[in-house]
Scaffold this motif. Structure first.
Motif, PDB file in Angstrom:
ATOM      1  N   SER A 196       2.314   1.680  -3.394  1.00 44.71           N
ATOM      2  CA  SER A 196       1.288   2.049  -4.371  1.00 44.71           C
ATOM      3  C   SER A 196       0.951   3.535  -4.304  1.00 44.71           C
ATOM      4  CB  SER A 196       0.032   1.212  -4.130  1.00 44.71           C
ATOM      5  OG  SER A 196      -1.020   1.612  -4.980  1.00 44.71           O
ATOM      6  N   LYS A 197       0.797   4.065  -3.103  1.00 47.64           N
ATOM      7  CA  LYS A 197       0.459   5.490  -2.951  1.00 47.64           C
ATOM      8  C   LYS A 197       1.696   6.370  -2.898  1.00 47.64           C
ATOM      9  CE  LYS A 197      -0.210   4.768   2.029  1.00 47.64           C
ATOM     10  NZ  LYS A 197      -1.190   4.384   3.033  1.00 47.64           N
ATOM     11  N   ASP A 198       2.890   5.745  -2.836  1.00 41.34           N
ATOM     12  CA  ASP A 198       4.180   6.440  -2.850  1.00 41.34           C
ATOM     13  C   ASP A 198       4.331   7.409  -1.677  1.00 41.34           C
ATOM     14  OD1 ASP A 198       6.710   6.739  -4.006  1.00 41.34           O
ATOM     15  OD2 ASP A 198       6.118   8.548  -5.092  1.00 41.34           O
ATOM     16  N   LYS A 199       3.868   6.980  -0.518  1.00 37.34           N
ATOM     17  CA  LYS A 199       4.045   7.782   0.690  1.00 37.34           C
ATOM     18  C   LYS A 199       3.749   6.925   1.916  1.00 37.34           C
ATOM     19  CE  LYS A 199      -0.662   9.692   0.452  1.00 37.34           C
ATOM     20  NZ  LYS A 199      -1.478  10.930   0.325  1.00 37.34           N
ATOM     21  N   SER A 231       0.827  -1.209   0.000  1.00 37.97           N
ATOM     22  CA  SER A 231       0.000   0.000   0.000  1.00 37.97           C
ATOM     23  C   SER A 231       0.858   1.255   0.000  1.00 37.97           C
ATOM     24  CB  SER A 231      -0.923  -0.002   1.222  1.00 37.97           C
ATOM     25  OG  SER A 231      -1.628   1.209   1.333  1.00 37.97           O
TER      26      SER A 231
END
Length: 342
Positions: free
Chosen positions: A34-37, A31
Motif C-alpha cells: 500500500s505504501k510502496d516501500k 501495508s
C-alpha cells in the motif's frame, strides 16, 4: 477403516493443495504494498553494517538486507526506506509498526525472542563480544582491566557481557554509558574511556572509521558469548516472517549455488533443478508467499548473493576488511546454511 483412511488422505491432499496455491497478502505485506516501500529500522552509526556516507546514502550489510526484502516484495531494491533507531528505541519502533522490520545489529537472545512479542529470522552475521584498548595501556587480557573505565551502549548485549564477566572475575569497573554509537566511539578514541566493548565487528568498524590512527588500538584476544545478529519482525504475521527469512536464505543459497548478480540471467537457463526453482524458472514458489515468482531472482539481480554483499560492505573490499570467519558457507567450514527450496 479403509474408506476413512482414503477420505483422510484425500482431505489432506486437498488441504495441502490449498496451502500451496497462491496466498493472499498478510497485514505487513499488504501495508508494504500500500505504501510502496519497506521501512527498516537500522543503527545508522555503524559503518559496514548501517551508516550514512558522505553523500547522505545508507550503506552496509544490514542496509542491503532491507533492500533485498524490498526487491523481493516490491520488485525494486530502491524502495527500501531506512529509519535510524538506537538500542533503546529499536524494539519499540518495531512493536508500534513504525518500521516493518529491524536490521539493527540485533543479537538473537532467549529473553528478546520470548519477552518482546518479536520473532528473529535467519542470522545475517555471526559474531562475539570483545574488548578494545589503546596499545599504550600495555594490556594483554581482560583479566588486567580491573578498575578500568568502560564505554558501554545502554540496552546492548555488550552491557550485559561486561557485567557478567567482571562479576565472575571479582573485578570492578566504571561504566560510561552513551546511547549514540558515534558519540560512544568519539568518547573512547578521545581518551574518555580506557576500554571499548562491542562485537568484534563493531570494534573493527569503529577502529577503521573513527580512530585517527587505527594502529594505535588493539582488540584483546578473548571473545565472549555468541552474537548471532538477525533481522527481527513482529510476531503474529507468519507470512512476513517467512518472506524476510527466505529472502536471507535466497542470498545464502545463491552463493552456494554459484549464482551472482552478474551471471543470474544466464543461470536462469540452467538445467539444475535447484537453481531453476530458486530463480523462478521452475515451479511457482512465489505464490506461496504472495510474491511474484521471480522474487529471488530480483533479490540476487539487484542486491547480490550473500558473499557479494559481505565483501563490499564488511569484507576485503571494504574499509573493515573482515575475514569471513564463521560467516563462511557451511561447505567451507562456516555457519551459513540455507534450507532447501522445494
Amino acid at each position: 477403516m479403509k474408506l476413512i483412511s482414503t477420505a483422510a488422505v484425500l482431505i489432506g491432499a486437498l488441504t495441502f493443495g490449498t496451502a500451496a496455491s497462491a496466498a493472499e497478502a498478510g497485514p505487513t505485506l499488504a501495508s508494504v504494498k500500500s505504501k510502496d516501500k519497506v521501512v527498516c529500522g537500522a543503527n545508522g552509526g555503524r559503518p559496514g553494517f548501517s551508516g550514512i556516507d558522505s553523500k547522505g546514502q545508507w550503506q552496509g550489510i544490514d542496509v542491503e538486507v532491507c533492500r533485498a526484502v524490498a526487491a523481493a516484495t516490491l520488485g525494486d531494491a530502491k524502495k527500501a526506506e531506512l529509519v535510524k533507531v538506537s538500542s533503546q528505541t529499536r524494539f519499540t519502533a518495531l512493536q508500534t509498526s513504525e518500521v516493518d522490520l529491524l536490521v539493527a545489529n540485533v543479537t538473537w537472545t532467549y529473553s528478546r525472542d520470548t519477552n518482546l512479542g518479536l520473532d528473529f529470522v535467519a542470522p545475517i552475521f555471526y559474531d562475539g563480544q570483545a574488548f578494545m584498548v589503546s596499545k599504550q595501556l600495555g594490556v594483554k587480557s581482560v583479566s588486567e582491566l580491573s578498575g578500568a573505565t568502560i564505554c558501554i551502549e545502554p540496552g546492548s548485549t555488550s552491557e550485559k557481557i561486561v557485567a557478567d564477566i567482571f562479576r565472575a572475575k571479582g573485578m570492578q569497573y566504571k561504566p560510561v554509558v552513551i546511547e549514540d554509537r558515534k558519540e560512544l566511539n568519539n568518547a573512547f578514541f578521545s581518551g574518555r574511556c580506557d576500554v571499548h566493548v562491542q562485537s568484534t565487528s563493531g570494534l573493527s568498524s569503529g577502529r577503521a572509521t573513527a580512530a585517527s590512527n587505527p594502529d594505535d588500538y588493539v582488540i584483546l584476544p578473548e571473545v565472549f558469548g555468541k552474537d548471532p545478529m538477525a533481522p527481527v519482525v513482529r510476531q503474529g504475521d507468519a507470512q512476513w516472517r517467512d518472506i524476510v527469512n527466505w529472502t536471507v536464505y535466497a542470498m545464502i543459497a545463491a552463493e552456494e549455488l554459484g549464482i551472482t548478480s552478474q551471471n543470474v540471467d544466464e543461470m536462469k537457463k540452467s538445467d539444475n533443478a535447484d537453481i531453476a526453482r530458486l530463480l523462478g524458472a521452475k515451479d511457482e514458489l512465489g505464490k506461496q508467499l504472495a510474491l511474484n515468482n521471480d522474487w529471488a531472482y530480483q533479490v540476487i539481480k539487484q542486491v547480490g548473493n550473500y558473499g557479494e554483499v559481505f565483501e563490499r560492505t564488511v569484507g576485503k573490499g571494504s574499509p573493515l576488511k573482515l575475514d569471513r570467519g564463521l560467516n563462511r558457507q557451511w561447505v567451507d567450514g562456516g555457519l551459513l546454511y540455507a534450507p532447501p527450496f522445494n
